[in-house]
Design an enzyme around this catalytic site. Structure first.
Site, short mmCIF file in Angstrom:
data_model
loop_
_atom_site.label_atom_id
_atom_site.label_comp_id
_atom_site.label_asym_id
_atom_site.label_seq_id
_atom_site.Cartn_x
_atom_site.Cartn_y
_atom_site.Cartn_z
N GLU A 1 33.72 38.57 28.30
CA GLU A 1 34.64 39.52 27.67
C GLU A 1 35.96 38.83 27.34
O GLU A 1 36.86 38.79 28.19
CB GLU A 1 34.92 40.69 28.62
CG GLU A 1 33.69 41.51 28.95
CD GLU A 1 34.06 42.96 29.18
OE1 GLU A 1 33.46 43.82 28.54
OE2 GLU A 1 34.96 43.23 29.98
N TRP B 1 33.45 53.55 31.28
CA TRP B 1 34.39 54.63 30.92
C TRP B 1 35.83 54.36 31.35
O TRP B 1 36.73 55.11 30.98
CB TRP B 1 33.93 55.95 31.54
CG TRP B 1 32.81 56.60 30.81
CD1 TRP B 1 32.15 56.15 29.70
CD2 TRP B 1 32.21 57.87 31.12
NE1 TRP B 1 31.18 57.04 29.32
CE2 TRP B 1 31.21 58.11 30.18
CE3 TRP B 1 32.43 58.82 32.13
CZ2 TRP B 1 30.42 59.26 30.19
CZ3 TRP B 1 31.65 59.96 32.16
CH2 TRP B 1 30.65 60.18 31.19
N SER C 1 35.29 45.53 22.09
CA SER C 1 35.31 46.29 20.83
C SER C 1 33.93 46.39 20.17
O SER C 1 33.84 46.39 18.94
CB SER C 1 36.33 45.68 19.85
OG SER C 1 37.62 45.72 20.42
N HIS D 1 36.39 42.55 36.20
CA HIS D 1 36.82 42.93 34.84
C HIS D 1 38.23 42.40 34.63
O HIS D 1 39.05 42.39 35.56
CB HIS D 1 36.78 44.45 34.69
CG HIS D 1 36.95 44.89 33.27
ND1 HIS D 1 38.17 44.91 32.65
CD2 HIS D 1 36.05 45.29 32.34
CE1 HIS D 1 38.03 45.31 31.40
NE2 HIS D 1 36.74 45.54 31.18
N GLY E 1 39.31 46.40 23.97
CA GLY E 1 40.08 47.60 23.64
C GLY E 1 41.00 47.44 22.44
O GLY E 1 41.89 48.26 22.23
P1 PGA Z 1 36.10 48.00 24.69
O1 PGA Z 1 36.03 47.68 26.27
O2 PGA Z 1 34.70 48.25 24.23
O3 PGA Z 1 36.98 49.20 24.59
O4 PGA Z 1 36.69 46.79 24.03
C1 PGA Z 1 35.08 46.78 26.74
C2 PGA Z 1 35.30 46.49 28.19
O5 PGA Z 1 36.45 46.31 28.61
O6 PGA Z 1 34.34 46.45 28.99
#
Ligand code: PGA
Length: 221
Positions: free
Chosen positions: A150, A8, A183, A96, A156
């Site tokens: 990631e 979140w 995403s 992250h 995002g």
């Molecule tokens: P997102 O974020 O699904 O909005 O791309 C993924 C994340 O940063 O864990």
């Protein structure tokens, strides 16, 4: 085992959390047996969520913090320790890219992973390139960790990474369990699921919508 992790980030107040759980925890919510389903709200909501799940007697849903302090305890204003998190959660997202770009070095990420493990939390370690992965795998037993690839360009942005490129990176790790994040949504999750290489997902934006997250859970049935 597949993993689905709702991250979140810095979203949701207490009242928004209440609205979200009312819409999410309905009688049609069934978590498949082969799915480790984890929700990662902000620190403030962790005790609230923990108590809520206890009331519902839902042992099939796990909680994660979005970070832990690099320090054990003591004089560190504003930080939350792995020990404090461990009273409410069983996982912690560490490394992250949003934390790394806020200043978390490889050394700091290592310290956080060590403290998470010491306090009984399973680290969900994010990496956005293979050198970050290697740094972790050189220093830890990878069996103790959950890894999530990631790529920064996909986080995002609404521009998920080409599944073939994701597969190439995952193959380089030689691990049997690597999650993908960036995403992920109901419209594109199948492209990754059908490859078989990705064993789960870290979902940011789409997880804020209870109906979308429920649709993602249902992809694992
Ligand atoms: P997102 O974020 O699904 O909005 O791309 C993924 C994340 O940063 O864990």
């Amino acid at each position: 085992m597949n993993y689905l992790i709702a991250n979140w980030k810095q979203n949701k107040t207490l009242s928004e959390f209440k609205e979200w759980v009312d819409a999410f925890f309905t009688s049609d919510l069934i978590i498949p047996e082969n799915l480790v389903f984890i929700i990662s709200p902000n620190y403030l909501l962790l005790p609230e969520f923990h108590n809520y799940l206890k009331e519902l007697d839902r042992e099939d849903i796990f909680l994660a913090s979005q970070d832990v302090s690099q320090y054990e305890d003591g004089k560190h204003t504003g930080l939350v320790s792995a020990k404090q998190v461990s009273e409410f959660a069983s996982f912690s997202i560490i490394g992250h890219s949003e934390k790394r770009s806020d200043g978390d070095s490889l050394e700091v990420v290592n310290k956080k992973i060590r403290l998470a493990i010491k306090n009984g939390l399973t680290p969900i370690v994010c990496f956005s390139d293979i050198s970050q992965y290697k740094n972790i795998s050189d220093n830890f037993d990878v069996k103790d960790l959950v890894f999530a690839y990631e790529p920064i360009s996909a986080i995002g942005t609404g521009k998920p990474e080409d599944p073939k490129l994701v597969e190439e990176v995952i193959n380089k790790t030689k691990l049997s369990r690597v999650l993908y994040g960036g995403s992920v949504d109901v419209d594109n999750i199948d492209n990754y699921l059908k490859m078989g290489t990705v064993t789960g997902f870290l979902v940011g934006t789409a997880s804020l919508d209870p109906l979308k997250l429920k649709a993602l859970v249902n992809k694992f049935h």
